[in-house]
Design a protein around this motif. Sequence first.
Motif, PDB file in Angstrom:
ATOM      1  N   ARG A 234      39.102 -15.593   4.361  1.00 26.32           N
ATOM      2  CA  ARG A 234      38.663 -16.943   4.688  1.00 26.32           C
ATOM      3  C   ARG A 234      37.587 -17.427   3.724  1.00 26.32           C
ATOM      4  O   ARG A 234      37.383 -18.638   3.568  1.00 26.32           O
ATOM      5  CB  ARG A 234      38.148 -16.972   6.134  1.00 26.32           C
ATOM      6  CG  ARG A 234      37.623 -18.310   6.601  1.00 26.32           C
ATOM      7  CD  ARG A 234      37.551 -18.403   8.108  1.00 26.32           C
ATOM      8  NE  ARG A 234      38.884 -18.588   8.681  1.00 26.32           N
ATOM      9  CZ  ARG A 234      39.128 -18.811   9.976  1.00 26.32           C
ATOM     10  NH1 ARG A 234      38.123 -18.856  10.832  1.00 26.32           N
ATOM     11  NH2 ARG A 234      40.350 -18.965  10.417  1.00 26.32           N
ATOM     12  N   SER A 235      36.897 -16.503   3.059  1.00 29.29           N
ATOM     13  CA  SER A 235      35.807 -16.863   2.150  1.00 29.29           C
ATOM     14  C   SER A 235      36.217 -16.649   0.699  1.00 29.29           C
ATOM     15  O   SER A 235      37.155 -15.910   0.400  1.00 29.29           O
ATOM     16  CB  SER A 235      34.554 -16.052   2.478  1.00 29.29           C
ATOM     17  OG  SER A 235      34.056 -16.398   3.760  1.00 29.29           O
TER      18      SER A 235
ATOM     19  N   PRO B   8      30.708 -18.350   4.149  1.00 32.96           N
ATOM     20  CA  PRO B   8      31.267 -19.694   3.949  1.00 32.96           C
ATOM     21  C   PRO B   8      30.638 -20.371   2.739  1.00 32.96           C
ATOM     22  O   PRO B   8      29.553 -19.993   2.282  1.00 32.96           O
ATOM     23  CB  PRO B   8      30.916 -20.427   5.251  1.00 32.96           C
ATOM     24  CG  PRO B   8      29.725 -19.708   5.783  1.00 32.96           C
ATOM     25  CD  PRO B   8      29.902 -18.267   5.381  1.00 32.96           C
TER      26      PRO B   8
ATOM     27  N   ASP C 274      33.551 -18.389  11.033  1.00 36.10           N
ATOM     28  CA  ASP C 274      33.603 -19.322   9.912  1.00 36.10           C
ATOM     29  C   ASP C 274      33.632 -18.595   8.573  1.00 36.10           C
ATOM     30  O   ASP C 274      34.057 -19.155   7.558  1.00 36.10           O
ATOM     31  CB  ASP C 274      32.410 -20.285   9.955  1.00 36.10           C
ATOM     32  CG  ASP C 274      31.069 -19.571   9.944  1.00 36.10           C
ATOM     33  OD1 ASP C 274      30.986 -18.426  10.442  1.00 36.10           O
ATOM     34  OD2 ASP C 274      30.093 -20.158   9.435  1.00 36.10           O
ATOM     35  N   SER C 275      33.176 -17.324   8.563  1.00 32.87           N
ATOM     36  CA  SER C 275      33.192 -16.509   7.347  1.00 32.87           C
ATOM     37  C   SER C 275      34.480 -15.706   7.222  1.00 32.87           C
ATOM     38  O   SER C 275      35.083 -15.630   6.152  1.00 32.87           O
ATOM     39  CB  SER C 275      32.006 -15.537   7.347  1.00 32.87           C
ATOM     40  OG  SER C 275      30.784 -16.192   7.478  1.00 32.87           O
TER      41      SER C 275
ATOM     42  N   ARG D 163      30.901 -14.823  13.682  1.00 24.50           N
ATOM     43  CA  ARG D 163      30.855 -15.583  12.429  1.00 24.50           C
ATOM     44  C   ARG D 163      32.270 -15.802  11.905  1.00 24.50           C
ATOM     45  O   ARG D 163      32.603 -15.509  10.763  1.00 24.50           O
ATOM     46  CB  ARG D 163      30.002 -14.863  11.387  1.00 24.50           C
ATOM     47  CG  ARG D 163      28.510 -14.955  11.599  1.00 24.50           C
ATOM     48  CD  ARG D 163      27.994 -16.394  11.717  1.00 24.50           C
ATOM     49  NE  ARG D 163      28.352 -17.272  10.609  1.00 24.50           N
ATOM     50  CZ  ARG D 163      27.585 -17.488   9.541  1.00 24.50           C
ATOM     51  NH1 ARG D 163      26.407 -16.886   9.447  1.00 24.50           N
ATOM     52  NH2 ARG D 163      27.970 -18.306   8.590  1.00 24.50           N
TER      53      ARG D 163
END
Length: 428
Positions: free
Chosen positions: A396-397, A308, A66-67, A64
Amino acid sequence: MSKILIRGAKVLGGEPQDVLIEGSTIAAVGHGLPDGGAEVVEAGGQVLLPGLVDLHTHLREPGREDSETVLTGTRAAASGGYTAVFAMANTFPVADTAGVVEQVWRLGREHGYCDVQPIGAVTVGLEGRKLAELGAMHESAAGVTVFSDDGKCVDDAVIMRRALEYVKAFDGVVAQHAQEPRLTEGAQMNEGIVSAELGLGGWPAVAEESIIARDVLLAEHVGSRVHICHLSTAGSVEIVRWAKSRGIRVTAEVTPHHLLLTDELVRTYNPVYKVNPPLRTERDVLALREALADGTIDIVATDHAPHPHEDKDCEWAAAAMGMVGLETALSVVQETMVDTGLLDWAGVADRMSFTPARIGQATGHGRPVSAGEPANLTLVDTAYRGPVDPAGFASRSRNTPYEGRELPGRVTHTWLRGKATLVDGKLT
C-alpha cells in the motif's frame, strides 16, 4: 490433485533440473521428469529457491491500515518471493496479548498469500516497564516464539534479563532493537562527517554497539537466545563475532538497504533515506557484506516499514523513519552479494530461507527443495535487470529508496504449499 512441473530450473543455482509438485508437496526432483498431465512452467534456467522467510516485517494492521494491511503486505511478500513473514508487534493496539497476535495470525491465514507469524511485544505497550504476556502469546493459536519491542529498545537491563529467562522455557527468542535511547536523543542520521556537514543530529554507532554488548552478555548469563535486529555497524559485527566465538546463543540480521546504501545519500535531504537504524558509512556497508558472507550475520531481513505519502513527503526532520523492502530485497541481495561473488545462490537460500525459518521456528518453511518437502518455492529470473517502479508495488506504501534505480533479478513465480501466489510476475 493439482500437478505442476517446473522444467529446467537451477535448484539453488545448480544444474537445471525438473521439479514436480503434486498438491502441496514436492513429489520429485530430477532430470527429464514426465509431465503426466501436469501444468508445465518452463523455467528456462531460472533459479529455484525455497520460499523466502522474512523475520522482520511491519504489516501495520491493526491500527495503521493507511500504511499497510495484512492483505497488502502479504501480497507484497508474495511478489518478492516470500512464503512466510514475521509481523512486528508495534501495531495499534500493540501485539502484547494473545488476542491481538491471534487476530494478525488469522488475517494471514484468511488472505493466503503467505504465512504470517506474529511477533509478540516484550513489554506492555512497548513501554519498557513491564513484561507482556509472553507465555499466553506462546500458548495461543498463533504459537508466538519471537518477541520484540522493535521500534523501541528494551533498554532496562533487568527487564531484558527477565524476558530472556522467560522465553528460555520454550526455546523462544528475544529480538532486540539495539538503540541506547539517551545516546540518540534528537538523532536524525548517522553520526559522522556527513552529519556534521549537514548540521543534522548524529546517531552514534556506539548507541547500537553498547546494547548489543550488554545483551549478548545477558544471553550468556541466562543461557537463552537473543537475536539482533537490523545490525548496521562494523563495530556491531565484531561484537557478534566475539560472542559467537564464546558459544553465546546470538543471531543477527542485516537489512538489504544497509548492504547497499550509505549516509552520503542523506546529502539530498530526501526523507526516503531516513531510516532506523540510519544508513551508515561505506566502511560499515563493506563490513556488513563480509559478515553476511562469513556467517557472522545469520540472515537478511527486510524491516519492511511502510508509511503513507504524507508521512514521508515532507521536511527531513518531520519525516517518519523506514523503507518498504519486501518487493526489492532479493534484487538488492543479488546486486550486493551474488553479483559481487560474496555469496552463491545456495548461500542466499541459507540467509533468506533456511536460517530465518530455523530462528523463528517457522514450521514447513526453509526446507530443502527435495521430494517429500512442502512446495514452498520461489522462481527467480536472475538475468533480468531493470529500474524499480514503485507504481507497480503490491504494498500500500511507496516509500522505497530504489525508485528508478536499476537492480538485477525478478521473481517470476511463488508457490505456497503448491498453490501459485505469483505467476509470471503477477499476483494470482
